[in-house]
Design a protein around this motif. Structure first.
Motif, PDB file in Angstrom:
ATOM      1  N   TRP A  87       0.820  -1.210   0.000  1.00  0.00           N
ATOM      2  CA  TRP A  87       0.000   0.000   0.000  1.00  0.00           C
ATOM      3  C   TRP A  87       0.852   1.258   0.000  1.00  0.00           C
ATOM      4  O   TRP A  87       0.625   2.181  -0.788  1.00  0.00           O
ATOM      5  N   ALA A 103       2.443   1.758  -3.261  1.00  0.00           N
ATOM      6  CA  ALA A 103       1.462   2.199  -4.263  1.00  0.00           C
ATOM      7  C   ALA A 103       1.218   3.704  -4.148  1.00  0.00           C
ATOM      8  O   ALA A 103       1.122   4.409  -5.154  1.00  0.00           O
ATOM      9  N   THR A 160      -2.519  -2.475  -8.957  1.00  0.00           N
ATOM     10  CA  THR A 160      -3.409  -3.500  -8.413  1.00  0.00           C
ATOM     11  C   THR A 160      -3.156  -4.843  -9.098  1.00  0.00           C
ATOM     12  O   THR A 160      -3.145  -5.887  -8.451  1.00  0.00           O
ATOM     13  N   LEU A 204      -7.202  -2.138  -2.995  1.00  0.00           N
ATOM     14  CA  LEU A 204      -6.454  -1.316  -3.961  1.00  0.00           C
ATOM     15  C   LEU A 204      -7.362  -0.848  -5.088  1.00  0.00           C
ATOM     16  O   LEU A 204      -7.294   0.292  -5.530  1.00  0.00           O
ATOM     17  N   THR A 208      -7.411   3.123  -4.748  1.00  0.00           N
ATOM     18  CA  THR A 208      -6.468   3.906  -5.563  1.00  0.00           C
ATOM     19  C   THR A 208      -7.137   4.973  -6.442  1.00  0.00           C
ATOM     20  O   THR A 208      -6.489   5.986  -6.704  1.00  0.00           O
ATOM     21  N   GLY A 246      -7.282   0.698   3.667  1.00  0.00           N
ATOM     22  CA  GLY A 246      -6.775  -0.334   2.764  1.00  0.00           C
ATOM     23  C   GLY A 246      -6.042  -1.416   3.537  1.00  0.00           C
ATOM     24  O   GLY A 246      -6.260  -2.618   3.327  1.00  0.00           O
TER      25      GLY A 246
END
Lengths: 245, 221
Positions: free
Chosen positions: B56, B59, B110, B134, B138, B177
């Motif tokens: 996470w 990301a 993802t 995700l 996102t 998340g």
């Protein structure tokens, strides 16, 4: 009320009102913080668990209140700047940011000093501490963005948009963080069923709390007035340079 | 609607053709994740426990490094002014660009996440909540990041500023998340966490569209 606020947008009228408020605000600041601190440090009782350490509260709690209040004021001023395009609102919003950042830093540092003897650690990733730290980052981002443009007007508007976006997200951040982890004690002054803190401690806290509000007003007025003067100097210098050439 | 889709398609074409910008973000994602075993040690137990958090956080960082490109190239070559002049409202242009950005970063990350999870020894039950989180979380990053990217147009050192502006706003998405994964691992229901991520997206949609459009108008003056 709105028409009164709009009339404040004229720098000349603002200066007159600011000059009238200033001595009272200074008097309140010195009187209330002075009395509150002396009362809190010397005459209020020590806590039955924390002993004398609890006296950090008389600075820590008002600073934390002001850290949040400053952001709210900054966001309201930013929104009114975006809506009505009053230059003075932009000036005032920018003047709020460093003051709020300082209150936030004071809250974080005194909190850390309070945490060491009571929780046994300088810093924990607790919900309140973390959300105040994020608030500090939001202030830093606002100031960095406002200063990053060559054109001052443009920097002010970009920062104003950021302040509004931040104001929408701040409660969300606060509650997500609170869900995530909580060690800090809950609210004990502003509660629906009345404060749970003893009167002997509440009164000095109320005094320093109002005193910090007055301090905010003083600092804000000084910053706005000095910024107005700085701009006037700039204009005069430009006029003089133009006259010479 | 055609103009909206055309804006998305244009951004996607540019990103895949011009030196593969989309691939750069994914490259950053994979390389940054590779650093973690070196940083915290290769023990599979520890890595498995923090794998969801690593994926996470990486990301978020991968999204952040790609925001600078979102509007800057269009600003420099004048495309942004034409986009603003067309009948499609600027709010929808911002949304279209955010969607294109999400397809290239959020969705791509993802799709790569299961592979990264495998390498980090992510527990078997954690794949579904990680991917679902995700997928829902996102898009709000692309939307909020779009506001940041639009705000720093015309600022000095704009690229370096974006991270400071938008990373604090990403915190709620990160929290829920990761907590979705944790919840499944301790046998709690997954749905509430995903619903909150969806609620965050519902807030990010108007904030991203209106905030981003206001910032673009300011940049175009």
């Amino acid at each position: 009320m709105p028409s009164f606020l709009h009339s404040l947008a004229s720098p000349a009228r603002f200066q007159r009102i600011a000059n009238a408020i200033m001595p009272w605000a200074v008097l309140l600041t010195v009187g209330l913080i002075g009395t509150g601190v002396v009362w809190g440090l010397a005459f209020s009782p020590p806590d039955y668990q924390q002993g004398d350490t609890v006296r950090v509260m008389y600075i820590h709690v008002p600073a934390a209140w002001m850290a949040m209040a400053c952001y709210a004021v900054m966001a309201l001023l930013s929104a009114s700047f975006l809506i009505w395009k009053h230059q003075l609102a932009d000036l005032a919003a920018r003047a709020c940011a460093p003051i709020g950042a300082c209150f936030t830093a004071v809250a974080l540092i005194t909190g850390s000093l309070w945490g060491k003897p009571t929780w046994g650690t300088w810093w924990v990733w607790d919900a309140r501490l973390t959300s105040v730290l994020i608030l500090f980052f939001l202030y830093l981002g606002y100031m960095a963005l406002a200063a990053a443009f060559d054109d001052r007007e443009r920097g002010g508007r970009a920062a104003a948009i950021l302040a509004c976006v931040g104001a929408i997200n701040l409660p969300i951040i606060k509650y997500s963080v609170e869900w995530w982890n909580t060690l800090h004690q809950g609210a004990s002054v502003f509660r629906m069923d009345g404060p749970t803190i003893d009167n002997a401690m509440l009164w000095p806290l109320v005094l320093t709390g109002i005193g910090f509000n007055a301090l905010f007003v003083v600092l804000l007025l000084v910053r706005i007035k000095s910024e107005l003067l700085a701009r006037r100097i700039e204009v005069l210098q430009r006029a003089r340079a133009a006259g010479r050439s | 609607m055609n103009a909206f889709l055309a804006t998305i398609a244009r951004d996607l074409r540019l990103a895949t053709r011009r030196g593969g910008e989309a691939a750069l973000t994914l490259g950053f994602f994979v390389v940054a994740i590779t650093l973690f075993p070196f940083g915290v040690g290769p023990g599979p137990e520890l890595l498995g426990r923090i794998a969801a958090g690593i994926i996470w956080v990486t990301a978020l960082l991968a999204a952040t490094v790609s925001f600078d490109r979102l509007f800057r190239a269009d600003m420099e070559d004048g495309t942004l002014e034409l986009l603003a002049l067309q009948p499609l409202p600027l709010e929808l242009v911002v949304l279209a660009k955010a969607i294109a950005h999400w397809l290239m970063t959020g969705l791509a990350v993802t799709l790569l996440a299961p592979l990264m999870g495998l390498m980090l020894n992510l527990p078997g039950d954690a794949y579904l909540p990680l991917i679902a989180g995700l997928l829902i979380g996102t898009p709000s990053l692309s939307l909020l990041g779009g506001v940041g990217a639009a705000l720093v147009l015309g600022a000095r050192r704009g690229g370096a500023l974006i991270g400071l502006l938008v990373l604090p706003l990403f915190l709620p998405a990160l929290i829920f998340g990761v907590s979705a994964v944790e919840a499944v691992l301790i046998g709690m229901p997954l749905a509430p966490h995903l619903l909150i991520l969806a609620a965050l997206l519902a807030v990010a949609l108007p904030v991203g569209a209106f905030g981003g459009a206001a910032a673009l108008r300011l940049a175009l003056e």
